[in-house]
Write a protein that holds these residues in place. Structure first.
Motif, mmCIF file in Angstrom:
data_model
loop_
_atom_site.group_PDB
_atom_site.id
_atom_site.type_symbol
_atom_site.label_atom_id
_atom_site.label_comp_id
_atom_site.label_asym_id
_atom_site.label_seq_id
_atom_site.Cartn_x
_atom_site.Cartn_y
_atom_site.Cartn_z
ATOM 1 N N GLU A 16 58.155 54.861 68.144
ATOM 2 C CA GLU A 16 59.056 54.723 67.063
ATOM 3 C C GLU A 16 60.512 55.256 67.579
ATOM 4 O O GLU A 16 60.672 55.832 68.581
ATOM 5 N N PRO A 17 61.390 55.169 66.589
ATOM 6 C CA PRO A 17 62.696 55.511 67.037
ATOM 7 C C PRO A 17 62.973 56.888 67.517
ATOM 8 O O PRO A 17 63.737 57.211 68.376
ATOM 9 N N TRP A 18 62.182 57.966 67.054
ATOM 10 C CA TRP A 18 62.356 59.234 67.352
ATOM 11 C C TRP A 18 61.983 59.425 68.819
ATOM 12 O O TRP A 18 62.365 60.478 69.400
ATOM 13 N N HIS A 19 61.068 58.664 69.148
ATOM 14 C CA HIS A 19 60.509 58.663 70.490
ATOM 15 C C HIS A 19 61.391 58.334 71.419
ATOM 16 O O HIS A 19 61.804 59.087 72.704
ATOM 17 N N LEU A 44 64.841 58.594 70.883
ATOM 18 C CA LEU A 44 65.775 59.703 70.688
ATOM 19 C C LEU A 44 65.170 60.963 71.891
ATOM 20 O O LEU A 44 66.165 61.613 72.822
ATOM 21 N N ILE A 45 64.093 61.122 71.812
ATOM 22 C CA ILE A 45 63.715 62.375 72.659
ATOM 23 C C ILE A 45 63.555 61.840 74.036
ATOM 24 O O ILE A 45 64.284 62.726 75.139
#
Length: 77
Positions: A7-10, A12-13
């Motif tokens: 997912e996009p937040w992965h 980002l991390i």
């Protein structure tokens, strides 16, 4: 657990971890060197295709491929 995949937040991390590990000053240099490596690989692959490469010589019944130094000298003539 891996039901939704990436997912996009992965991403980002992962980007934050890269910034922390390598620092913001080294990342542009790393990207630049990666780009240079990709360009070199692409040009070498294109040169092998245009030269016919060793596989094409074996398939056509030609002798063993000449060493790289001999090919370079022949091309410079």
């Amino acid at each position: 657990m891996l039901r939704n995949g990436l997912e996009p937040w992965h991403l980002l991390i992962v980007a934050i971890v890269f910034l922390v590990l390598f620092g913001s000053k080294k990342l542009p240099d790393m990207a630049r060197s990666l780009g240079k490596s990709a360009r070199i690989l692409k040009s070498e692959a294109a040169a092998m295709k245009s030269d016919g490469g060793p596989a094409a010589e074996r398939a056509s019944g030609g002798g063993p491929a000449a060493p790289a130094g001999d090919r370079d000298r022949a091309r410079d003539r």
